[in-house]
Design an enzyme around this catalytic site. Structure first.
Site, PDB file in Angstrom:
ATOM      1  N   SER A 140     -48.195  20.709 -11.905  1.00 29.48           N
ATOM      2  CA  SER A 140     -48.195  19.567 -10.986  1.00 29.48           C
ATOM      3  C   SER A 140     -46.755  19.286 -10.583  1.00 29.48           C
ATOM      4  CB  SER A 140     -48.763  18.346 -11.713  1.00 29.48           C
ATOM      5  OG  SER A 140     -48.576  17.173 -10.954  1.00 29.48           O
ATOM      6  N   TYR A 153     -49.526  12.563 -18.933  1.00 30.09           N
ATOM      7  CA  TYR A 153     -49.904  13.584 -17.926  1.00 30.09           C
ATOM      8  C   TYR A 153     -48.689  14.431 -17.570  1.00 30.09           C
ATOM      9  CZ  TYR A 153     -51.641  15.652 -13.560  1.00 30.09           C
ATOM     10  OH  TYR A 153     -52.010  16.533 -12.563  1.00 30.09           O
TER      11      TYR A 153
HETATM   12  P1  NAD Z   1     -60.652  17.366 -10.016  1.00 30.57           P
HETATM   13  O1  NAD Z   1     -60.843  16.246 -10.971  1.00 30.57           O
HETATM   14  O2  NAD Z   1     -61.175  17.243  -8.654  1.00 30.57           O
HETATM   15  O3  NAD Z   1     -61.197  18.719 -10.645  1.00 30.57           O
HETATM   16  C1  NAD Z   1     -60.965  19.070 -11.983  1.00 30.57           C
HETATM   17  C2  NAD Z   1     -62.149  19.840 -12.512  1.00 30.57           C
HETATM   18  O4  NAD Z   1     -61.891  20.118 -13.884  1.00 30.57           O
HETATM   19  C3  NAD Z   1     -63.442  19.027 -12.448  1.00 30.57           C
HETATM   20  O5  NAD Z   1     -64.474  19.805 -11.841  1.00 30.57           O
HETATM   21  C4  NAD Z   1     -63.766  18.729 -13.912  1.00 30.57           C
HETATM   22  O6  NAD Z   1     -65.159  18.664 -14.206  1.00 30.57           O
HETATM   23  C5  NAD Z   1     -63.075  19.882 -14.617  1.00 30.57           C
HETATM   24  N1  NAD Z   1     -62.764  19.586 -16.006  1.00 30.57           N
HETATM   25  C6  NAD Z   1     -62.198  18.473 -16.512  1.00 30.57           C
HETATM   26  N2  NAD Z   1     -62.095  18.568 -17.837  1.00 30.57           N
HETATM   27  C7  NAD Z   1     -62.622  19.782 -18.191  1.00 30.57           C
HETATM   28  C8  NAD Z   1     -62.819  20.441 -19.422  1.00 30.57           C
HETATM   29  N3  NAD Z   1     -62.465  19.896 -20.598  1.00 30.57           N
HETATM   30  N4  NAD Z   1     -63.368  21.680 -19.400  1.00 30.57           N
HETATM   31  C9  NAD Z   1     -63.736  22.243 -18.215  1.00 30.57           C
HETATM   32  N5  NAD Z   1     -63.597  21.647 -17.028  1.00 30.57           N
HETATM   33  C10 NAD Z   1     -63.044  20.432 -17.017  1.00 30.57           C
HETATM   34  O7  NAD Z   1     -59.093  17.619  -9.975  1.00 30.57           O
HETATM   35  P2  NAD Z   1     -58.181  18.502  -8.997  1.00 30.57           P
HETATM   36  O8  NAD Z   1     -57.356  17.589  -8.226  1.00 30.57           O
HETATM   37  O9  NAD Z   1     -58.971  19.561  -8.325  1.00 30.57           O
HETATM   38  O10 NAD Z   1     -57.234  19.145 -10.107  1.00 30.57           O
HETATM   39  C11 NAD Z   1     -57.137  20.539 -10.374  1.00 30.57           C
HETATM   40  C12 NAD Z   1     -55.832  20.779 -11.116  1.00 30.57           C
HETATM   41  O11 NAD Z   1     -54.738  20.426 -10.254  1.00 30.57           O
HETATM   42  C13 NAD Z   1     -55.645  19.937 -12.375  1.00 30.57           C
HETATM   43  O12 NAD Z   1     -55.034  20.715 -13.377  1.00 30.57           O
HETATM   44  C14 NAD Z   1     -54.731  18.820 -11.926  1.00 30.57           C
HETATM   45  O13 NAD Z   1     -54.003  18.260 -12.990  1.00 30.57           O
HETATM   46  C15 NAD Z   1     -53.849  19.555 -10.944  1.00 30.57           C
HETATM   47  N6  NAD Z   1     -53.176  18.697  -9.965  1.00 30.57           N
HETATM   48  C16 NAD Z   1     -53.898  17.881  -9.130  1.00 30.57           C
HETATM   49  C17 NAD Z   1     -53.206  17.115  -8.196  1.00 30.57           C
HETATM   50  C18 NAD Z   1     -53.917  16.201  -7.238  1.00 30.57           C
HETATM   51  O14 NAD Z   1     -53.223  15.401  -6.571  1.00 30.57           O
HETATM   52  N7  NAD Z   1     -55.235  16.281  -7.084  1.00 30.57           N
HETATM   53  C19 NAD Z   1     -51.811  17.166  -8.128  1.00 30.57           C
HETATM   54  C20 NAD Z   1     -51.134  18.001  -8.994  1.00 30.57           C
HETATM   55  C21 NAD Z   1     -51.827  18.768  -9.897  1.00 30.57           C
END
Ligand code: NAD
Length: 258
Positions: A140, A153
């Site tokens: 991130s 986080y």
């Molecule tokens: P999201 O919440 O839309 O999707 C995350 C997915 O992970 C969900 O489908 C959830 O069910 C699954 N998940 C959660 N815990 C789990 C577990 N223990 N085992 C298996 N699956 C699990 O989030 P996103 O925004 O698509 O995030 C994807 C990645 O990107 C993450 O690692 C997040 O930290 C990172 N990220 C997101 C952002 C943002 O702004 N959305 C920014 C930087 C980094």
């Protein structure tokens, strides 16, 4: 020309929705066979079914070592090999240190850090068997800089960045590349509750004057899996529309291959 991923078998965690689903969709479009995993089985099955016969879903808690063994076994049984892993699943919890708890850090370390470690451990034998491969760890922007009210986080995402670099050093000898991707603010279910105006100062607005979408991230993941990035390892790819840390020269280079 988009990267050709024909013949590659890729595991994407957290692929039921959000960025993982967009990654899986693009990888299949470019010719890969994809194993989508998530602990949300209902949505995961639906997302995989929409991608056709080159995608399957496996229910998976990324913090469970037993589940990782099952994912590897099912992938090899279904598609015969593994060429890449996208450690995408993650959770976000924003809370001030003063009102936080030990459970918060334990949970974030389990889902965001232990998961990535277990995933890399689990996939290395299959990648070696395939003669090399690519691991993409989704960190991130919070793994590049600090973020108030997100100490746990941010710490978990710095850990992902650090583990990526160490694994790249360890696994390069086997032709296994390991890179981290650092999205800025991306509109997904994770941020859905946070993106209502006014956007909190903890989410820096991009110079490009919009939040990102999962489709802004997926091509970078595809690039890092593809044979067009064969000498890129141990790198960190920031995709944030130029917010806190400025533009990534690697991403610019990738786009110019276009
Ligand atoms: P999201 O919440 O839309 O999707 C995350 C997915 O992970 C969900 O489908 C959830 O069910 C699954 N998940 C959660 N815990 C789990 C577990 N223990 N085992 C298996 N699956 C699990 O989030 P996103 O925004 O698509 O995030 C994807 C990645 O990107 C993450 O690692 C997040 O930290 C990172 N990220 C997101 C952002 C943002 O702004 N959305 C920014 C930087 C980094």
């Amino acid at each position: 020309m988009a990267q050709d991923l024909n013949g590659k078998v890729v595991i994407v965690t957290g692929a039921a929705g959000g960025q993982g689903a967009a990654d899986a969709r693009l990888l299949v479009e470019r010719g890969a066979k994809v194993v989508l995993t998530d602990f949300n089985a209902e949505l995961g099955e639906e997302t995989a079914a929409a991608l056709g016969e080159n995608a399957i879903f496996v229910k998976h808690d990324v913090s469970s070592e037993e589940d990782w063994a099952k994912v590897i076994e099912t992938t090899i049984a279904t598609f015969g090999q593994i060429n890449a892993l996208v450690n995408n699943a993650g959770i976000l919890k924003m809370e001030p240190l003063e009102s936080s708890s030990a459970q918060t850090i334990d949970k974030l370390l389990a889902v965001n850090v232990r998961s990535v470690y277990l995933g890399m451990m689990a996939v290395v034998p299959a990648l070696r068997q395939a003669g090399g491969g690519s691991i993409v760890n989704i960190s991130s922007l919070a793994g590049m800089s600090g973020q108030a009210n997100a100490v746990a986080y941010s710490g978990s995402k710095w850990a992902v960045r650090g583990m990526t670099k160490s694994a790249a050093l360890e696994l390069g000898q086997y032709g296994i590349r390991v890179n981290s991707v650092h999205p800025g603010t991306i509109a997904t279910p994770m941020t859905a509750g946070m993106l209502r105006a006014p956007i909190d100062a903890a989410f820096p607005l991009a110079a490009m004057n919009r939040v990102g979408t999962p489709d802004d991230i997926a091509p970078a993941v595809a690039f890092l899996i593809s044979d067009e990035s064969t000498y890129i390892s141990g790198a960190e790819l920031v995709i944030d529309g130029a917010s806190a840390v400025g533009q990534s020269s690697q991403f610019t280079a990738m786009m110019s291959r276009g």
